[in-house]
Every structure is written in C-alpha cells, then in structure tokens.
Design an enzyme around this catalytic site. Structure first.
Site, short mmCIF file in Angstrom:
data_model
loop_
_atom_site.label_atom_id
_atom_site.label_comp_id
_atom_site.label_asym_id
_atom_site.label_seq_id
_atom_site.Cartn_x
_atom_site.Cartn_y
_atom_site.Cartn_z
N LYS A 47 0.83 -1.20 0.00
CA LYS A 47 0.00 0.00 0.00
C LYS A 47 0.87 1.25 0.00
O LYS A 47 1.96 1.24 0.55
CB LYS A 47 -0.83 -0.08 1.30
CG LYS A 47 -1.71 1.07 1.61
CD LYS A 47 -3.01 0.97 0.87
CE LYS A 47 -3.73 2.30 0.84
NZ LYS A 47 -4.41 2.53 -0.44
N ALA A 48 0.36 2.33 -0.59
CA ALA A 48 1.08 3.60 -0.59
C ALA A 48 1.46 4.01 0.83
O ALA A 48 0.65 3.92 1.75
CB ALA A 48 0.21 4.69 -1.21
N CYS A 132 -1.01 11.39 -6.83
CA CYS A 132 -1.40 12.18 -5.66
C CYS A 132 -1.52 13.65 -6.03
O CYS A 132 -0.75 14.17 -6.83
CB CYS A 132 -0.34 12.08 -4.58
SG CYS A 132 0.17 10.42 -4.25
N LYS A 167 4.85 5.07 -11.19
CA LYS A 167 3.54 4.55 -11.55
C LYS A 167 2.69 5.67 -12.13
O LYS A 167 2.33 6.62 -11.44
CB LYS A 167 2.86 3.98 -10.31
CG LYS A 167 1.48 3.42 -10.61
CD LYS A 167 1.12 2.37 -9.62
CE LYS A 167 -0.29 1.91 -9.80
NZ LYS A 167 -0.69 1.03 -8.69
N GLY A 245 -4.06 -3.37 -14.88
CA GLY A 245 -5.37 -2.80 -15.18
C GLY A 245 -6.27 -3.91 -15.65
O GLY A 245 -6.27 -4.27 -16.81
C1 LIG Z 1 -8.73 -0.43 -3.29
C2 LIG Z 1 -7.59 0.05 -4.13
C3 LIG Z 1 -6.55 0.77 -3.55
C4 LIG Z 1 -5.47 1.23 -4.31
N1 LIG Z 1 -4.45 1.89 -3.71
C5 LIG Z 1 -3.36 2.25 -4.44
C6 LIG Z 1 -2.23 2.83 -3.83
O1 LIG Z 1 -2.19 3.01 -2.62
N2 LIG Z 1 -1.18 3.20 -4.61
C7 LIG Z 1 -1.18 2.99 -5.96
O2 LIG Z 1 -0.21 3.33 -6.62
N3 LIG Z 1 -2.23 2.42 -6.57
C8 LIG Z 1 -3.32 2.03 -5.84
N4 LIG Z 1 -4.38 1.43 -6.47
C9 LIG Z 1 -4.33 1.19 -7.92
C10 LIG Z 1 -3.89 -0.25 -8.22
O3 LIG Z 1 -2.60 -0.49 -7.72
C11 LIG Z 1 -3.91 -0.52 -9.72
O4 LIG Z 1 -3.09 0.40 -10.38
C12 LIG Z 1 -5.31 -0.40 -10.31
O5 LIG Z 1 -6.27 -0.89 -9.40
C13 LIG Z 1 -5.48 -1.12 -11.65
O6 LIG Z 1 -5.28 -2.50 -11.52
P1 LIG Z 1 -6.50 -3.56 -11.35
O7 LIG Z 1 -7.48 -3.28 -12.43
O8 LIG Z 1 -5.85 -4.90 -11.45
O9 LIG Z 1 -7.10 -3.32 -10.00
C14 LIG Z 1 -5.46 0.98 -5.70
C15 LIG Z 1 -6.51 0.26 -6.29
C16 LIG Z 1 -7.56 -0.21 -5.53
C17 LIG Z 1 -8.66 -0.96 -6.20
#
Ligand SMILES: Cc1cc2nc3c(=O)[nH]c(=O)nc-3n(C[C@H](O)[C@H](O)[C@H](O)COP(=O)(O)O)c2cc1C
Ligand SMILES: Cc1cc2nc3c(=O)[nH]c(=O)nc-3n(C[C@H](O)[C@H](O)[C@H](O)COP(=O)(O)OP(=O)(O)OC[C@H]3O[C@@H](n4cnc5c(N)ncnc54)[C@H](O)[C@@H]3O)c2cc1C
Ligand SMILES: Cc1cc2nc3c(=O)[nH]c(=O)nc-3n(C[C@H](O)[C@H](O)[C@H](O)COP(=O)(O)OP(=O)(O)OC[C@H]3O[C@@H](n4cnc5c(N)ncnc54)[C@H](O)[C@@H]3O)c2cc1C
Ligand SMILES: Cc1cc2nc3c(=O)[nH]c(=O)nc-3n(C[C@H](O)[C@H](O)[C@H](O)COP(=O)(O)O)c2cc1C
Ligand code: FES
Ligand code: FES
Lengths: 304, 253, 304, 253
Positions: A47-48, A132, A167, A245
């Site tokens: 997590k971030a 951010c 990212k 994604g």
């Molecule tokens: C609940 C949730 C929390 C996320 N928190 C972060 C985060 O803290 N930092 C970050 O760079 N991306 C965050 N993301 C983005 C994911 O890392 C990812 O880039 C995005 O969900 C696309 O991938 P997916 O379709 O497989 O979920 C978050 C995504 C979700 C669904």
C-alpha cells in the site's frame, strides 16, 4: 524436461515470475499470507506509504460498477515509521522481493519517504505513486505535467539507492509524454496504469455513492485502456514496463506482456479471488507449455 | 470454497434463506462472523458480497439475505444444487459473556440473522435470555419461531402489524421499566438503531457489542475500504478484519 | 391524471424526451426504423459525415471486451452529397429532429460540411465530432487542445445557423478545460463522452484484434468515467450537456441526468438490443412515476 | 425475440447443434440468412454473435456452432428449456438458380450449416445436386448423413481420416476432370477456400455465390463494422445487411 522459465529481470531485480499484487490491493501482505506463501509471487507491492499516518477518506470508499470497482481509499496508511518498524521487517522474512509504493503531497515528502525506505535495506525497489494531488501546485496531480513529473522523479532518484519505478496515472491526454518525462527524470521502470477517475450515483439517495464523490476505476473494465497505454508506452521508452489494469487471468497477463510489459500487477482480482495471483502464475505457465514458449522474452512486445 | 446450495427459500418479503453444504470449517465459526460470496460467473461482478452466518451445524451453513440490489437478487435466484463460491468464516465475532450474565440481544431487520447463531450459543450460558427484534412490518418478519425458542422474544414492528408497535428502543425501555436488568447487550442492525442503543446505555455499566456494516471490497483487511471511526481516533479499524463486532465504547457510530 | 413530462429543451431544440441514439451506432436511421417508428426518439443522431465519401479502416473494425466493445470504423460514410441527397430527405419524413454529426481532417472541411448541412434545412442541429485527427497539426485530435478546439468551434459557429453541439473526447487530462474552450468558441451545448482509446490483443495471432490496432472503447465499461466527466463539466459550464457512455437502461440514463445532463445518447446498447432506446424511454417514465417526479428538471444535476 | 431451446447436443468435436422454438418468421427464412444471438444475461457481453440458420421447419430453427470463444462456449452450455434472445432472420441469402440448373455446393468446416438449408431448397429445383464438404479431420465432421440425402456428397478431410484426403478444391478439380459440369456454385467456408474457388472459376461462365464472415457489432447494417471490399471499390458493402451472400464477381476476397 525443464518447464518454461517464468523469471524476469526488471531494472536489475530478478523476479521468480512476472506476477505481483498491485499496490493498495494487498495491504502489507499479511492478509493474503493466510491464503498462500508470499514467496510464490514475483514480488509483493505494498500500500502507498506517506510520511505521517493517514486516515483516508470518509466511507463509503468502495463501490461496484460493471466489470470493475471504484475506490476512494484516500491513501489510508499507518505512516512511514510504522511501516519501517512493523510491516517491512515482517515482510523481510517472507523470502520475496518487496516493492514499496510511495506517495506524498509535496516533493519533499516523496523524497523523505523514498530515502528512508531505500536506506532501510528492507525494500527491493520503490514505486512512486504520482497520482497524488500536489498540494503546493493547487492540488493538480504530480502525474499530469511532464515538467513537474520529471522534476519529482529526478529529486527522488537522487536519494534512492534501489530501483525506482514510476507509476503513471492514465488520466492524461498522452501517456507517452509522461512516460518519457519519467524516463528523463531517471526512472528505472514504469508501472501503468493507476486507476481511471470515475463516479457512480445512487438513484435512491440521488447522490454519488462514494463519500468522496469521485474514485478510481479498476478491474476488467479498464483493461483495453491499460493494454493500449502499455503498448503506446513500450513503443517510446527504453526502460521496462510493469503492466496492470483489469488482469484477472493468465491470458490477461499474457496480453500485457505481448503489448510490451516485462511484468504485471494484479489489483482488483485479489478481491474477487484471494488466490488470483497464484492462479495467474499457473495459467501463464500453462500458456507457455501449450504454446512451446520457453521464456517470456519470446513473446514480450510481440504485438508491437 | 465452493459450497453447494441445499435449500433456497423465500421466508419473508424480499428475504431468502439459503442453506449450504460442502467443505467448510463449520466448527470454528464464531457468532457474528460472515462470509464473502461471489456473484455471477463471469467478470461483470468483481466484488463479493458480505453476508453473516446465521446458523451453522456440523455440515451446513445457513445465511439469510434481503434482496436489495443486483448481487442479492442473483443469490435469491440460484437453484438448489448449484454452487456458491464463498470465503470465510471472516472477521471477529461476538465475545461471549461469562456464565449466568444477564443478556439482551437486539436485532433490527436484516441485522437479526447473525444474532440467531449468537443466541443459540448464549442459550447455554445464560438462563434467561432477552431478545428484541424489530421489523418494519409483519410481512418482513422472519425466523420469529426459531428465535422464540432461544429466549424471551419481543417483536416490534414500526406499524404494529406484528408484535409491539414502535421501534426496538421503545421495547427495550419498556422492559427496563418493567424490571429487566442486563449486564450485556449484543446488537446488530441499522446504524441509527445501534447509535440509539449506544447512547441509551452510555451512562450505565452495561457492556455492549455491536456488529457494523460497511461497503467492502476485499473482506479480509487488505484494501482499507471498510473502516469505521474509533474513539481513540487512531488509525481507523477495518470492519471486515478488526470487526464486524466492536465494543460499543470503542466506536463512533 | 397527467403522466410525467419527459420533454426537454436543449439549446432551443424542443425534444419529446431526452433519449437519442449516439452517432455511429444508428447509421442514418433506416435500419432501426424497421424495429420502431423513429419519432419515438428525442432526436435521431446520424453517423459522422465528411465532405467526401470515406471507406474507413480495414477490418476487423469491432471487437468485444468485458462490458463493452472496441471500434475502429474510421468514419466510414457516404459523404456530404449522398447524405444531403439521400439520407436527410428520408429522415425529414420521419417526424423527428435530426442531429448531424460532422467530422473533418481540417477546419475548412468542418466548416464546409457544417454550413451545407445547416443551410439544407434538413437538420435540427449539428454535433461536431472533434476526436478526429487534425491533419494539418500532425494528426493530433482537434479535441485535446483548448486553443485549437475553441478556434474550430468559433469558425464553425459562424456558418452554422442551427444549434451547434460539440462532442468532446474523454482522452484528455482535464475535460473541463476543453468544455470551457468549446463554450468560449460559441458551442450551444456539449455532448460527452466519445470513446476512450483502447486495444485488445489476440493471443493466438499475437497481434491486435483490430486491423487499426487501437480503437474506441464504449459500453457499460466506460460509464463511470462518463458520469464523472458529465458531473465535472456540469459544474463549470452554462450550456446544456448531452451525456453518454454505457447507457443501457433507464436507470443509467437517470444517473447521467442526476450528474447534470439535459439529455442522453445511447450507442453500444442499440447493438445489444435494437429496442434499447424505446425501452430506456419507458424505463425513465416508470422511474419518474414511481418516484413522483413530474419533470426531469426536478432531478437534473441533483447529485452535484 | 426469445426462443426456447428444445435441444442442445454435441454432434462433433467442438460442434453443437441447437434447436429453437417460439415466435419466429420461419416461413420467410432464406438460405444463407443468419441470426444474432445474445450471450449471457448481464452486461458483460454487449455484442451478439452471428450464427447462420442451418435448418428451419414450420416451428423450429436449427443452428450448428463451433465453440471457438466465450460466446459459443456459453451457447454450448445452455440447457434445454432456457431461452435465447435472437434477432433475425438477418441479411440476404443465396439467390436460387433457375430449375434444372447444374449446381455445386461447397462447404468448409463450420461454413457448411447454412448450405444444408440451401441444399434442401435446391433439391427440389435441381435433379442432380453435387455437394462437397471439407473438414479438417474425421472427428470434426457433422451432418454428413443429412447432407448425403440431398445430393451426391463428397467429403474431404485434410488428413484423409474420412472421405477423400485433401481440400475441397482438390475434390472439385477431380469431379470436373471426371466430367461434372456446373452452372452455379454456392460456397461458404474460410476465406482462403472461397478465394480459391473464385479464382478457379474466374475464367468460366459459372455463376457463383459466396457467403462471407466478418466481426459484427449491430448485425443490421447500422454500424459499418462488417464491410467487405467490392470490385467497383465504391462505398464498401456491409456483410450483415448487403450480404452475407455476394456474387463472387462483386467482391475482393
Ligand atoms: C482499493 C484500491 C486501492 C489502491 N491503492 C493504491 C495505492 O495506494 N497506490 C497505488 O499506486 N495504486 C493504488 N491502487 C491502484 C492499483 O494499484 C492498480 O493500479 C489499479 O487498481 C489497476 O489495476 P486492477 O485493475 O488490477 O485493480 C489501488 C486500487 C484499488 C482498487
Ligand atoms: C459484515 C456484514 C454482514 C452482512 N450480513 C448480511 C446478512 O446476513 N444478510 C443480508 O441480507 N445482508 C447482509 N449484509 C448486507 C449485504 O452485504 C448487502 O445488502 C449486499 O452486499 C448488497 O449487495 P447487492 O449486490 O444486492 O446490492 P448493490 O447495492 O447492487 O451492491 C453494490 C455494492 O454495494 C455493496 N453494498 C450495498 N449495500 C450494502 C450494505 N448494506 N452493506 C455492505 N455492502 C453493501 C455490495 O456489497 C456491492 O459491493 C451484511 C453486510 C456486512 C458488511
Ligand atoms: C454471417 C455469419 C454467420 C455465421 N454462422 C456461423 C455458424 O453457423 N456456426 C458457427 O459456429 N459460426 C458461425 N459464424 C462465426 C461465429 O459468429 C463466430 O464463431 C462467433 O461469433 C464467435 O464467438 P465467440 O464469442 O465464441 O468467440 P470470441 O472470439 O470470444 O468472440 C469475440 C468477438 O469476435 C467475434 N468473432 C469471433 N470470431 C468470429 C468469426 N469467425 N466471425 C464473426 N465474428 C467473430 C464474435 O462475434 C465476438 O463479437 C458466423 C459468422 C457470420 C459473420
Ligand atoms: C461503432 C461505433 C461508431 C461510432 N461512430 C461515431 C461517429 O461517427 N461519430 C461520433 O461522434 N461518435 C461515434 N461513436 C461514439 C458514440 O457516439 C458514443 O460517443 C460512444 O460509443 C459512447 O457511448 P456508448 O457507450 O453508449 O456506446 C461511435 C461508437 C461506436 C460504438
Ligand atoms: S473490505 Fe478490504 S479492508 Fe475491509
Ligand atoms: S455489423 Fe453493423 S453494419 Fe454490419
């Protein structure tokens, strides 16, 4: 007979396989460690992390939409100190590379967090979350202006002794511009995509479902946009790309690799199925076996 | 885990009872725990739905759900013999009281199901269990027979069509006035009901546990989607992993 | 008892109801006229028209993705003359306002096509499709640069005696900037969103499915992005908004109206169900009846 | 239109035959026309799948499909009694020849089904129908009995496991050499097969009709998704509305 080789090298990191959980979808690893040993993964991405603990946004923070979900967690996290003292030491025992996602509201915050994480020796790489809002620049995200992005990456790079991934946010007119800016700033690799900005309105309350109104769209719904952005970016940069994604199956992962990704991250699919990552790894292996592919190098970027 | 649907019956207006069988750690279930159920078979629905465990035997799990949206509608339409993909048991359940404590259990509408499992455990511990269950109207009442076998059951409906007219708090006040006393209160239901109970007992020594609800993504504590506000205002608690049951002194409702 | 009033006024156009097919998803109306009388619709919106006939891209031009589709039709159309002589006269007999979607590769082309359409007296309004590549500016779309967009709109507005809608592309960093530019150029209303750019790769051929490689993503998958953009735009502009992107039910249409749209367009859903538009109209009426809503003004933008 | 599944059986490797009943303009069906079938019941699949009408009676429609992806897989798994949402009949079918014309029908693999309906109409018109059907291998052959009742059937398989070894063009050449003559050729199958036929007969007076395939969105002519190249290079023809059957002199294959 030797099985297919799933290992990948990513900006000097050697990973067992190309599959990692995406930041924010895997906490700090503890929860999913109950479902399988984390060393099955290519890496764990946490997590971030911000300098101070963050409560995040009010709830509801998540909502379902067709083929995906919206989230507005708001970077809730226990803060740098707790991560350094409690989370990373635990992860260090799991025999898997750890990538720490770093967020901030100002360049100085990014720099401080990245330096502390890198210097701790507990992380294999850093992933800068540039979606951010930049507090000093009136809340515009760091990830949408090439100049701002390049400067941020360059500043962080100076203090970061481990590989630095950037990212990218997909909410931009031309992802290539931002990818090139990150590369020019010294990024060792790129992760894309973060979430698309979306909204859902509840017809009963007549208000947005999320307390934060807007949230990030993820899941299978965004996959075509993500594949396209990886494909476009792979054509212009020299550094490796981690694609993500909407990945939910081995076939999805292979699609990103064919579009030019060196590795992939899996976010939302972990919620649908806690075993998503190990399943995807097995499915990639099966695909390679069935198609006589010995190494992922054979298909990386083959659709370009 | 894939569990097979053994029964799926409508038991009240919009309310279905589903009984499941298959490999599941039945013995380890604590009252108040829940499962996350997968919806659909394709990729249209990416989020599972949290549903409380209402009853459990050595080889069966029963859930009770109200149809409110796409997921619960889909569940209500699944046939006997089909399989549901569930995760669980998840979360932390209700801590049980010491033997012979005086206990009140309060449920509001679709918040009642987990209290059935709780009450069946409490029955062995406490001689004189008081149960208050509130519903909107008679057609929405369910499991009143089952609950009445576990303690002194008071039913309330908003419109008086069944049991006592009024809400659960009216009933609780009435019981207090007629001399009931409790050491423990266990509650699950709409947030305003929980808040009213929390406030009502705030100046007393009564120990209370409430089960909370929030929209969830992972259900296991990984996404920080389902947090609630705690009184010490520290890093917020996750309802799925640190709850759904909380000491009512701990949370801001 | 009088039923709910679905009529809307849109930049001077009076429509029976807020539901129109989206451009490119309804040909020139003839095909769907076999399924229901076109005068059930708020208006008919035709395929993009260019000065000369266009063959479009090579096939495959369409592909399915989770909750949506990709298309790379490439503005195939019979050209201005055929549209003026064959299509619009036929449509003029259908007792329904006609909105003509206009595309071009240069400002002059847009101006010429728009003028001819407006002067013909056969169209109720024009919708400028600004997702087209600007040939003179190296192929960058007209819809991504505020200055370029404002200029295009202003030039067309000068020759356009009927209401002018500008259809925005969602592939931009900040939709509000483009919306304000179109408004400043003199647009009478905005249509959003056009398709998101996406890609799908076929694992057998290891190539993009579409011959054009990239294509436009539409359907339910894009709805959250579309609702968010309508919501954001409604907060900053004074002109009416036509919302679209993934609308398949009356509830979807109401969601856009609550986000601030005055009317809606339905694209991909016509393919899933040729009766999508009439069904959506009936479902909006039912929603209004059930919720005691007499006019759409009562809920327009209520989520803002 | 909702049609009920009366039968759904596997008839060859990866090939299913589905029979449908319900309100449908059965009488108006021309051989070569197709239906667009909706896949799934939610919003995961937005595009219908084009499937040719293989046989039609006064109250039944039969389709034959090969499982190649998600949609056809879903279709193969639907149970008898369930309903399919179909649009049709769509497109323009094969123009029938004058009585007593000499006719050859050529099908490749899953291109054969619409030729069954065609051949059953041709049977009444032409005394001596020649039929050549090519498959990859024996396990993929289907409906050979049914076709053999309509004319002189030659089967080919690439590997010789059934019928004549080789492709359909080999068989056609062989028949010509052994004295067959045709006024009309009707063909449906993979594009390379159609192109080979078109070229083979290009210098002759034989009139030919080919049925084409392309990925479709609307299936009714509205989206311009499914165009093919025509020789006059004018505004391209839409396979769904102007075809799928074209005069082979008209199209570039
Ligand atoms: C609940 C949730 C929390 C996320 N928190 C972060 C985060 O803290 N930092 C970050 O760079 N991306 C965050 N993301 C983005 C994911 O890392 C990812 O880039 C995005 O969900 C696309 O991938 P997916 O379709 O497989 O979920 C978050 C995504 C979700 C669904
Ligand atoms: C710990 C816990 C236990 C629960 N136990 C039960 C139970 O035993 N029986 C029962 O009927 N309901 C229970 N609920 C509520 C149940 O989860 C929701 O009614 C259900 O998720 C609605 O899904 P849907 O697809 O029908 O509705 P939709 O509105 O279509 O769902 C859309 C999304 O919102 C979420 N959501 C909507 N309403 C709620 C809600 N009230 N709480 C949490 N998420 C919601 C859904 O999970 C889904 O992700 C419980 C909730 C929690 C958190
Ligand atoms: C006029 C016409 C008649 C047809 N008749 C038959 C028939 O009788 N029996 C039969 O088995 N098949 C037939 N096909 C082919 C059939 O439409 C495809 O095999 C089917 O659409 C594949 O769907 P899927 O979801 O299984 O595959 P997927 O690859 O998952 O489909 C993804 C998308 O691509 C499209 N697509 C994939 N392959 C084809 C293809 N070969 N042609 C057209 N679209 C394709 C699908 O329609 C869908 O939109 C016909 C095609 C056309 C155009
Ligand atoms: C096959 C197809 C063709 C399209 N052609 C056009 C076009 O010619 N002009 C235009 O402005 N938009 C065009 N669009 C975009 C749609 O009008 C609409 O903006 C988009 O599809 C989103 O709506 P939907 O999700 O309801 O389909 C096309 C979309 C599709 C699917
Ligand atoms: S739902 Fe993910 S932390 Fe609770
Ligand atoms: S599929 Fe739309 S025109 Fe043929």
């Amino acid at each position: 007979m030797k099985g297919p080789d799933l290992s990948v090298e990513l900006a000097g990191l050697k990973l067992r396989n190309p599959v990692m959980p995406a930041s924010g979808c895997f906490g700090f690893g503890r929860e999913y460690a109950k479902y399988y040993p984390l060393n099955q993964l290519g890496a764990v991405v946490v997590k971030a992390v911000t300098r101070l603990p963050r409560q995040g946004n009010p709830t509801p923070r998540v909502a379902e939409v067709t083929g995906g979900m919206l989230n507005a967690i708001g970077l809730a996290n226990p803060g740098l100190e707790a991560v350094l003292n409690h989370e990373l030491p635990w992860l260090a025992k799991q025999d898997v590379p750890v990538i720490v996602n770093v967020a901030g509201a100002a360049v100085e915050e990014y720099v401080e967090v990245a330096r502390s994480i890198a210097d701790s020796g507990l992380a294999a790489a850093i992933e800068l979350n540039v979606s951010c809002p930049n507090v000093k620049a009136g809340g515009i995200s760091f990830g949408v202006d090439p100049g701002v992005l390049k400067n941020l990456v360059a500043e962080v790079k100076q203090v970061c002794r481990i590989p630095l991934f950037v990212k990218l946010t997909p909410n931009v007119t031309d992802i290539r511009e931002l990818a090139l800016a990150a590369q020019a700033g010294g990024a060792d690799g790129l992760s894309l995509i973060n979430t698309l900005i979306g909204m859902k309105i509840d017809l009963n309350s007549r208000r947005p479902v999320l307390a934060n109104k807007i949230g990030g769209l993820s899941g299978p719904a965004v996959k075509p946009v993500a594949v396209r952005m990886v494909y476009e970016t792979a054509q212009v940069v020299d550094i490796p790309i981690i694609g993500m994604g909407g990945i939910a199956t081995g076939a999805d992962a292979v699609e990103f690799i064919m579009a030019g990704a060196s590795a992939v991250m899996v976010g939302t699919a972990n919620f649908t199925n806690p075993l998503a990552c190990p399943n995807i790894i097995a499915e990639i292996r099966d695909f390679m076996l069935e198609n006589g592919i010995k190494s992922l190098d054979e298909i990386r970027g083959c659709a370009l | 885990m894939l569990l097979k649907i053994k029964e799926n019956n409508q038991i009240a207006q919009n309310v279905w009872e589903i009984t499941l069988a298959g490999q599941f750690p039945y013995e380890s279930v604590q009252p108040g725990q829940f499962i996350m159920v997968r919806i659909g078979r394709g990729s249209e629905h990416v989020l599972r739905r949290p549903i409380s465990i209402a009853a459990v035997t050595e080889e069966r799990l029963t859930i009770v759900l109200r149809v409110v949206g796409e997921g619960t509608k889909w569940l209500s339409k699944q046939s006997v013999g089909e399989q549901l993909d569930v995760l669980g048991p998840l979360g932390r359940g209700f801590p049980l009281p010491p033997s012979n404590a005086k206990v009140l259990v309060v449920g509001g509408g679709i918040g009642s199901p987990p209290l059935y499992l709780l009450s069946s455990k409490l029955q062995a511990l406490t001689p004189d269990l008081d149960l208050v269950l509130g519903f909107r109207t008679k057609s929405e009442c369910f499991w009143t027979d089952r609950f009445s076998q576990l303690g002194n059951l008071v039913i309330t409906t908003d419109d008086g069509s069944a049991g006592r007219a009024g809400n659960v708090l009216d009933a609780v006040e009435g019981m207090l006035q007629s001399g009931h006393k409790w050491d423990y209160v266990y509650a699950c239901g709409p947030q305003p009901m929980l808040r009213a109970l929390q406030q009502y007992f705030s100046e007393t020594a009564v120990q209370g546990y409430v089960s909370l609800e929030e929209r969830m993504a992972c259900g296991v504590g990984a996404c920080y989607g389902c947090v609630c506000r705690t009184k010490d205002d520290a890093f917020s608690k996750r309802i799925c992993a640190d709850g759904p049951v909380f000491d009512w002194n701990e949370v801001i409702l």
